[in-house]
Every structure is written in structure tokens, then in C-alpha cells.
Design a protein around this motif. Structure first.
Motif, PDB file in Angstrom:
ATOM      1  N   ASP A  57       3.348   0.199 -10.617  1.00 46.01           N
ATOM      2  CA  ASP A  57       2.927  -0.637  -9.504  1.00 46.01           C
ATOM      3  C   ASP A  57       1.776   0.012  -8.741  1.00 46.01           C
ATOM      4  O   ASP A  57       0.830  -0.654  -8.352  1.00 46.01           O
ATOM      5  CB  ASP A  57       4.102  -0.884  -8.550  1.00 46.01           C
ATOM      6  N   GLN A  58       1.893   1.308  -8.523  1.00 50.92           N
ATOM      7  CA  GLN A  58       0.807   1.999  -7.810  1.00 50.92           C
ATOM      8  C   GLN A  58      -0.493   1.878  -8.596  1.00 50.92           C
ATOM      9  O   GLN A  58      -1.536   1.548  -8.058  1.00 50.92           O
ATOM     10  CB  GLN A  58       1.176   3.476  -7.597  1.00 50.92           C
ATOM     11  N   LYS A  59      -0.424   2.137  -9.905  1.00 52.50           N
ATOM     12  CA  LYS A  59      -1.650   2.130 -10.706  1.00 52.50           C
ATOM     13  C   LYS A  59      -2.265   0.735 -10.751  1.00 52.50           C
ATOM     14  O   LYS A  59      -3.454   0.542 -10.509  1.00 52.50           O
ATOM     15  CB  LYS A  59      -1.362   2.648 -12.119  1.00 52.50           C
ATOM     16  N   MET A  60      -1.459  -0.254 -11.077  1.00 52.46           N
ATOM     17  CA  MET A  60      -2.000  -1.620 -11.174  1.00 52.46           C
ATOM     18  C   MET A  60      -2.476  -2.111  -9.810  1.00 52.46           C
ATOM     19  O   MET A  60      -3.545  -2.694  -9.677  1.00 52.46           O
ATOM     20  CB  MET A  60      -0.927  -2.583 -11.703  1.00 52.46           C
ATOM     21  N   GLY A  61      -1.667  -1.870  -8.799  1.00 51.45           N
ATOM     22  CA  GLY A  61      -1.972  -2.370  -7.457  1.00 51.45           C
ATOM     23  C   GLY A  61      -3.229  -1.738  -6.891  1.00 51.45           C
ATOM     24  O   GLY A  61      -4.113  -2.434  -6.377  1.00 51.45           O
ATOM     25  N   ASP A  62      -3.333  -0.416  -6.993  1.00 51.40           N
ATOM     26  CA  ASP A  62      -4.503   0.248  -6.419  1.00 51.40           C
ATOM     27  C   ASP A  62      -5.774  -0.026  -7.223  1.00 51.40           C
ATOM     28  O   ASP A  62      -6.862  -0.131  -6.664  1.00 51.40           O
ATOM     29  CB  ASP A  62      -4.241   1.762  -6.304  1.00 51.40           C
ATOM     30  N   PHE A  63      -5.638  -0.151  -8.537  1.00 49.01           N
ATOM     31  CA  PHE A  63      -6.822  -0.480  -9.349  1.00 49.01           C
ATOM     32  C   PHE A  63      -7.340  -1.871  -8.933  1.00 49.01           C
ATOM     33  O   PHE A  63      -8.533  -2.081  -8.699  1.00 49.01           O
ATOM     34  CB  PHE A  63      -6.463  -0.475 -10.840  1.00 49.01           C
ATOM     35  N   ILE A 123      -5.220   6.902 -10.430  1.00 48.70           N
ATOM     36  CA  ILE A 123      -5.874   5.672  -9.954  1.00 48.70           C
ATOM     37  C   ILE A 123      -5.834   5.681  -8.433  1.00 48.70           C
ATOM     38  O   ILE A 123      -4.765   5.834  -7.837  1.00 48.70           O
ATOM     39  CB  ILE A 123      -5.153   4.423 -10.495  1.00 48.70           C
ATOM     40  N   ALA A 124      -7.010   5.525  -7.828  1.00 50.70           N
ATOM     41  CA  ALA A 124      -7.087   5.623  -6.365  1.00 50.70           C
ATOM     42  C   ALA A 124      -7.600   4.326  -5.752  1.00 50.70           C
ATOM     43  O   ALA A 124      -8.565   3.736  -6.233  1.00 50.70           O
ATOM     44  CB  ALA A 124      -8.006   6.778  -5.976  1.00 50.70           C
ATOM     45  N   ARG A 125      -6.954   3.875  -4.722  1.00 49.81           N
ATOM     46  CA  ARG A 125      -7.415   2.720  -3.960  1.00 49.81           C
ATOM     47  C   ARG A 125      -8.767   3.068  -3.352  1.00 49.81           C
ATOM     48  O   ARG A 125      -8.950   4.151  -2.828  1.00 49.81           O
ATOM     49  CB  ARG A 125      -6.398   2.459  -2.831  1.00 49.81           C
ATOM     50  N   GLN A 151       0.819  -1.210   0.000  1.00 50.19           N
ATOM     51  CA  GLN A 151       0.000   0.000   0.000  1.00 50.19           C
ATOM     52  C   GLN A 151       0.850   1.256   0.000  1.00 50.19           C
ATOM     53  O   GLN A 151       0.341   2.353  -0.190  1.00 50.19           O
ATOM     54  CB  GLN A 151      -0.889   0.019   1.237  1.00 50.19           C
ATOM     55  N   HIS A 152       2.139   1.092   0.258  1.00 53.06           N
ATOM     56  CA  HIS A 152       2.975   2.283   0.418  1.00 53.06           C
ATOM     57  C   HIS A 152       3.671   2.680  -0.880  1.00 53.06           C
ATOM     58  O   HIS A 152       4.302   3.712  -0.940  1.00 53.06           O
ATOM     59  CB  HIS A 152       4.011   2.049   1.524  1.00 53.06           C
ATOM     60  N   VAL A 153       3.517   1.835  -1.896  1.00 55.77           N
ATOM     61  CA  VAL A 153       4.074   2.231  -3.187  1.00 55.77           C
ATOM     62  C   VAL A 153       3.214   3.370  -3.719  1.00 55.77           C
ATOM     63  O   VAL A 153       2.019   3.226  -3.887  1.00 55.77           O
ATOM     64  CB  VAL A 153       4.045   1.048  -4.182  1.00 55.77           C
ATOM     65  N   LYS A 154       3.809   4.493  -3.970  1.00 55.51           N
ATOM     66  CA  LYS A 154       2.988   5.650  -4.330  1.00 55.51           C
ATOM     67  C   LYS A 154       3.294   6.187  -5.720  1.00 55.51           C
ATOM     68  O   LYS A 154       2.899   7.281  -6.065  1.00 55.51           O
ATOM     69  CB  LYS A 154       3.167   6.767  -3.286  1.00 55.51           C
ATOM     70  N   ALA A 155       4.005   5.431  -6.507  1.00 54.60           N
ATOM     71  CA  ALA A 155       4.344   5.972  -7.818  1.00 54.60           C
ATOM     72  C   ALA A 155       4.371   4.882  -8.874  1.00 54.60           C
ATOM     73  O   ALA A 155       4.505   3.692  -8.568  1.00 54.60           O
ATOM     74  CB  ALA A 155       5.703   6.656  -7.757  1.00 54.60           C
ATOM     75  N   GLY A 156       4.222   5.320 -10.103  1.00 52.02           N
ATOM     76  CA  GLY A 156       4.487   4.461 -11.246  1.00 52.02           C
ATOM     77  C   GLY A 156       3.474   3.363 -11.491  1.00 52.02           C
ATOM     78  O   GLY A 156       2.351   3.371 -10.983  1.00 52.02           O
TER      79      GLY A 156
END
Ligand SMILES: [Zn+2]
Length: 708
Positions: free
Chosen positions: A130-136, A463-465, A123-128
Motif C-alpha cells: 500500500d505504501q509503495k503503490m500509494g506513494d508512487f 518509493i517516496a511521496r 499518508q500514514h501507511v508506512k509499509a508494504g
């Protein structure tokens, strides 16, 4: 709004409605169709993957366990090569169809799942990326939150629809909904001008139906379609009730009546295949004259295209006139209800469970025949594949697509281009003048393998969790902005119309290019160590198929620079059309279900590509031998193995509902006819298996047709 890529409908596989980039022009992308009649894929997955169902493949690469020894190759090659598989393997309950294509796609989705899982955990990845795929992904699978939110994520859009006070405002509202991917009666595409292929232009096309096409609304003599219509109205009612409407039944009736009126003025799937008929360039003033009831200035302004165009293409002028009359004749309240339903229908899969279930009950079950929905994790990956296409693609190829494979396939494609060159030279029905023109076009075909040289920049997409609906809306709007931003700029020839993780391929006549995404060249789909003959059938058929699209009844109307220009002599043009007539009649004689014959005119382009592609595969294989003899393996000659590869790669079966949808709306023939239909015209097949008069695969020489 989905990606607009002109004639990308010429893909080798099936009609993937929800996929971002396979947009069949004039094919009403935004009509919310979620079924995937994937059985028609030409994909290569079959043999190497499906062989596992009964142990290892034979040394030849043939999945001998799939074959039905009770069927003769000369009578029904499709069932000879895989009859046992067809009998033994059931379509999974969450699928409308099953076959080589689906197995391949499952493998790719598994690989992507691995990538996304690791991205989603932190949850702490905030860029790039990984953030977009992970939070989506996290936002998609958080069903507790989705259920708690209910309809709330659509509140602002619903309020906007409710606030509409007059028909003048309809155009702005339609554009706003269209921007976030909702299917509306008009859709705007940006693609190359078909008569000036170095520039982009806006194209307006019909859309806005909730069932696969107009036949579902209008065909009176078909009991199955009538039953589907009745179920559709109930579905509309249930969705409205879920959204809190008290008088849902009455409103549903009015909505379906309006959709039926819209269907009545739409062009048929066959009419939409004619690129000349659909090329109607109008000035902006002429557009306003054609359909004055729609506020075109407001519409284009809302979509970001105002001031960027002086003329545009109207695909179906009579449709816009018909729609114009409907705007006048239909009460504002009905238009508002219709648009609200379109919004609900598009976004139901991202809402709370009751909406998801009702959406699936109609789209998954009634329209496609699946009995259970796919697991939420798989639906999440499919959505991310679509909305974050090249974000995922870039990570995917860096993990799963070695550079060496790209070079291997590029070499194979070159053999096919050589095969086509030889084929043109040896044609007995074409004059030298047209042959020379065909060679010019062939020499200009561009080949793209694996992944784009230049990746799309998603930096401006948020993209927001915890905000699934917002993520989907922003992604669709991002894609729409991307398209409109092309206006006025030079044509970007590096662009891809499919993502690298798509198990499919395409030919685009506007770019005059064949494109083979990495996912369809993935081990075990593509096996560099496999015996070549089977690869030339299994892999090569799709290479031949895509190149052939440059010369099918649509593709042949474009020149090597992507312009709609007639480069045929009158005599050759007539010869080509005569061959088309024979093929239309041949395929019109095939029925996957009693009472549902194939539409030979709708499937003509794909059938030409299958026929020519199969002949090209044989020829390209011979070229690859460089004069060396080919061995007999497992008792099969090389030619026989090639045909086995071709047929087993196209294995597939579909539920009745999916087959009906395919027959009505999909330009691809079902698998069985893609195999048997094309081989019956292939001289090499007669030689390889000794097909004789009296055999069921046999066609008398004068009944066979060869295009290329
Ligand atoms: Zn095709």
C-alpha cells in the motif's frame, strides 16, 4: 533497463514498448517508443464487452449489432463480423488505436485504480504494498510539485554527463544511464543461454534510437517517414530548448545525424528475428577486440556484471564494430549532447508540463496519431503497473482472480495441447522422424495461468511521496539489479515475463512455456458461463496462438528444453521453409494503407501462430465436445460461432501513424489480416461458410498453406 526475457516478443498482442516485461529480444526496448499499436491483439475482450455498445449480446455470445449485413462472410469476414462497429466507433482522441484489447485494458486499469486510490489516500501507511503503490501514485499525480521542480530532478544526471572529459568515460556513462532505463546505443540483457538453457548469460544488443527503427532514419523514398524525420529534429530542438540550451537547433541537427549514423549500422527488424544469426558467443577478450573503443570492463562493472561472466552473446557483431567506428569518428561534445537528449526523452513524461506536452506532441501525436494525452491518473497507473509490476499484481489477483478460474483455463489449455498432438499426427507433409521430435517438444511445454507461484520481493525498493523521478529511477535500477543478480544462479523457472494485470499472453522458447496472465482471463473477458463455441474462438485463439509459437519459424528452432538445436530432418526443414515462403508472399500482398504493404518476413512468426492457432481452436473445440453434437444457436452452427468469436475478439482499428509504425516495426499483422489472412488458409472456414471460387476470401487449395 527493462526486464530481459529473451524471446518474450512472441506475445499474442501488440508491441508494448514501455511495458516492463514484453521485451522483444533484439527489438531495441529502450528506444523510447510509447505508441501502442494495440489493434493487433488477439484478445478476448471484444464480444462480451463491446456488445454493450448496442445492447446485450445474442444468446450465442455473438455481438450481432457489430456486424455489417452488407458484407458477405465469404468476401471479407473481418468486416462481415464487425463492419458496423468499425464504421460507428471512433478511436478516442487520446488513443492511437482502439479495439477489444483496449477495452479490456481499460477495465483492468479501472480495477487497479480502485486498489491504488485506497492505498494513496492514507499518508500514514508506512509499509508494504500500500505504501509503495500509494506513494508512487501520489508522486505521479502531484502536478503542482512536478511543475515547481521543473528540470531539477534530472540535475545530478545532467551534471554527470556534462562532466565527461574523454571518450574512455563514455562506457561508464552509458551504463549509468542504461541502469535507470535510458535507451543507449548498447543494451545489456540477461537471459538463458540459447545453447545451454540451464544457465543465464549476458547478451549485448543494439539500441539507442528515438524513432521506432532504422527505417525511420534511412528510408529515402517515403514521404511520410521523411516528414516524421523533420518533425523529430524539431522535437529534439524543442526538448533541448526546454532544458535551457541556447543553440538548440544546431545541437539537434548533430544529435539526429548521430542517430542516423547509428541506425545505418543497426540490423533490420527481419535480420533480428533470426536466432541463429543473433547467437554469437564471444569471450570477453574477443569482445574487446571486436569493439576496442568502448571500455567494456567499465561498462560491465557499472552494471554489476563484472567478474560474473567469462563469455557473452553479441546479438549483432557488425553493429558493435560500426558503433566502435562511430565512437572514434564523432566528437565527444556530440556524444554528450546525444546522451543528454536520451535522458530528457526518457524522463520528460515525469517532469513539468512543458516537457510532458512536448514528449506527447512527438511520441503521442506524430508517431501514433493521438491528439490528446491520456489523463494523468491513467498515465500514473500505467507507470505503476510497469515499475511495481508484481506488487500491483499480487493485490490485483487477490481481489479479482478466483482460484476456480485458474483451474477452468488450465483445463482448456490441456484441450489445446491435445489438439496440437492430434494435429502433428495427422500432418501430411512431415516425416515420422520429425513428428516424433515435435511431440517430444510439445509434451515438455509448461503452462502458467493467472499469476506466479512465487512473487518478486520489492522490499529493497524505496518509493517516496513527492519524488516521482526518483521513484522511476530507483524502480528501473531495481529491475536492472534483479536481472544481473541472476548471473551464476540456477535458472528460475517460476519467473513470469509479464505481470498478472497484463492483458496479453506469451510463449517463451527458452523456457518452452505458455503463459496466460490473469487480466486476460478476467470477466467479462473470460466468461465461464458463455456458450463454449464462441469461447473456443475468442479465448481459444490466443491459447492456440501461443502454443503455435513453439512451432513457428523461430520457435521451431528451439527444442523442448529451450535450446537452439535443429531437431528437423533436412527434408522436413525444407518443406517448412517452403510453406514459410508462401505465407510471406501472401501477407506481403496485404496493405493496411496504400503504399504500406505488410512485411511478410517480419510478421511470419506471428502469422504462423495465427494460422495454426485458428486451426487448433477448431480442433480443440471438437475435443471438448467429447463426441456430443453441437447445437445451432441464433441460426449459427458451432463452427460459425467459433469463427465469429475469433474475429470479434480481434476487432480493432488504428490511426494511420500507428499503422505505419506497426508495419515498419511490429511483428504482428494488423487485426484485419490476422483474421482474414488466417481464415483464408483454414479448411474449416471454407466448410463453415461455404466459401467458393469467386468469393474474395477464396484461395485455391494449392495456394493455401497449413503448417500445423
Ligand atoms: Zn504471437
Amino acid at each position: 533497463m527493462l526486464a530481459r526475457n529473451g524471446w518474450l516478443g512472441n506475445n499474442e498482442g501488440s508491441w508494448h514498448k514501455p511495458s516492463i516485461c514484453i521485451s522483444i529480444r533484439h527489438h531495441n526496448h529502450n528506444q523510447d517508443i510509447t505508441m501502442k499499436p494495440t489493434l493487433c491483439s488477439t484478445l478476448i475482450a471484444g464480444l462480451f464487452v463491446v456488445a454493450a455498445h448496442a445492447g446485450a449480446a445474442a444468446p450465442s455470445g455473438i455481438d450481432t449489432a457489430a456486424m455489417d449485413p452488407a458484407v458477405r462472410a465469404q468476401d471479407d469476414f473481418f468486416r462481415y463480423s464487425q463492419g458496423k462497429w468499425l464504421k460507428d466507433v471512433d478511436i478516442p482522441s487520446d488513443r492511437a488505436s482502439w479495439g477489444a484489447f483496449n477495452v479490456a485494458q481499460e477495465n483492468v486499469e479501472g480495477q487497479i485504480r480502485t486498489l491504488i486510490d485506497s492505498a494513496a489516500q492514507d499518508q500514514h501507511v508506512k509499509a508494504g504494498s500500500d505504501q509503495k503503490m500509494g506513494d508512487f501514485y501520489a508522486s505521479y499525480i502531484d502536478e503542482a510539485r512536478r511543475n515547481a521542480l521543473g528540470l531539477a530532478p534530472l540535475k545530478a544526471e545532467i551534471a554527470r554527463i556534462e562532466a565527461l572529459r574523454d571518450k574512455r568515460g563514455l562506457a561508464t556513462l552509458v551504463a549509468q544511464l542504461s541502469r535507470i532505463g535510458v535507451g543507449t546505443p548498447v543494451e545489456m540483457n540477461v537471459h538463458q543461454d540459447n545453447k545451454a538453457s540451464t544457465r543465464y548469460i549476458v547478451d549485448l544488443a543494439q539500441s539507442g534510437l528515438g524513432m521506432p527503427n532504422r527505417d525511420y532514419y534511412l528510408q529515402a523514398d517515403d514521404a511520410k517517414l521523411a516528414a516524421t524525420r523533420a518533425k523529430y529534429q524539431v522535437h529534439v530542438e524543442k526538448m533541448l530548448a526546454l532544458a535551457g540550451h541556447q543553440d538548440a537547433a544546431a545541437i539537434a541537427e548533430r544529435i539526429v545525424a548521430l542517430e542516423t549514423d547509428i541506425a545505418r549500422v543497426q540490423w533490420s527488424a527481419v535480420e533480428n528475428r533470426d536466432p541463429v544469426k543473433a547467437y554469437n558467443k564471444l569471450s570477453f577478450a574477443q569482445l574487446k577486440q571486436l569493439a576496442p573503443a568502448f571500455a567494456w570492463d567499465d561498462y560491465l562493472k557499472q552494471l554489476g556484471a563484472a567478474g560474473k561472466i567469462d563469455s557473452l552473446i553479441v546479438s549483432q557483431p557488425s553493429y558493435l564494430q560500426g558503433l566502435d567506428k562511430l565512437i572514434g569518428a564523432t566528437p565527444l561534445a556530440t556524444w554528450k549532447a546525444y546522451l543528454q537528449f536520451r535522458l530528457l526523452s526518457t524522463y520528460a513524461p515525469y517532469l513539468s508540463q512543458p516537457f510532458v506536452d512536448e514528449s506527447f506532441a512527438f511520441r503521442g501525436t506524430v508517431l501514433s496519431g493521438a491528439s490528446v494525452n491520456r489523463p494523468v491518473q491513467k498515465r500514473a497507473i500505467a507507470e505503476i503497473n510497469r515499475d511495481l509490476g508484481e506488487v500491483v499484481g499480487k493485490v490485483y489477483v487477490s481481489n479479482y482472480f478466483p482460484a476456480e478460474r485458474k483451474r477452468q483455463v488450465e483445463t482448456m489449455v490441456q484441450n489445446f495441447l491435445l489438439a496440437f498432438k492430434e494435429g502433428i499426427e495427422t500432418l501430411d507433409w512431415m516425416t515420422p522422424a520429425t513428428k516424433a521430435q515435435a511431440q517430444v517438444k510439445l509434451a515438455k511445454i509448461k503452462v502458467k495461468v493467472g499469476y506466479p507461484d512465487k512473487w518478486r520481493d520489492y522490499a529493497s525498493l524505496t518509493i517516496a511521496r513527492g519524488d516521482l523521478v526518483g521513484n522511476v529511477m530507483r524502480s528501473r535500477a531495481f529491475a536492472q539489479r534483479f536481472e544481473v543478480a541472476k548471473l551464476g544462479k540456477p535458472v528460475d523457472r517460476s519467473e513470469w515475463g509479464m505481470t498478472p494485470q497484463t492483458v496479453n499472453a506469451y510463449y517463451n522458447p527458452e523456457m518452452n512455456e505458455v503463459v496466460f496472465p490473469a487480466a486476460r482471463l478476467q470477466s467479462p473477458l473470460y466468461d465461464a458461463d458463455a456458450e463454449p463455441a464462441i469461447n473456443y474462438g475468442a479465448v481459444g485463439i490466443s491459447i492456440g496462438h501461443e502454443i503455435s509459437h513453439a512451432f513457428d519459424d523461430q520457435g521451431a528452432q528451439f527444442d523442448g528444453d529451450g535450446n537452439l538445436r535443429n531437431w528437423w530432418t533436412k527434408e522436413d526443414s525444407e518443406q517448412f521453409a517452403a510453406r514459410g515462403k508462401v505465407l510471406v508472399a501472401q501477407y506481403g500482398g496485404y496493405s493496411p494503407l496504400p503504399g504500406y504493404p505488410l512485411n511478410g518476413a517480419l510478421t511470419l512468426g506471428e502469422n504462423i501462430a495465427d494460422n495454426a492457432g485458428a486451426i487448433m481452436a477448431s480442433r480443440a473445440y471438437k475435443i471438448s465436445l467429447k463426441g456430443q453434437p453441437a447445437p445451432v444457436i441464433d441460426g449459427y452452427t458451432a463452427e460459425q460461432r467459433l469463427f465469429m468469436g475469433l474475429a470479434q475478439a480481434r476487432r480493432g482499428k488504428a490511426r494511420d501513424a500507428a499503422l505505419i509504425a506497426q508495419v515498419k516495426a511490429d511483428p504482428h499483422s494488423p487485426s484485419e489480416f490476422r483474421v482474414n489472412g488466417s481464415l483464408r488458409n483454414h479448411p474449416g472456414f471454407y466448410e463453415a461458410f461455404g466459401v467458393k471460387p469467386g468469393d474474395k476470401m477464396y484461395l485455391a487449395p494449392e495456394q493455401r498453406v497449413i503448417f500445423w
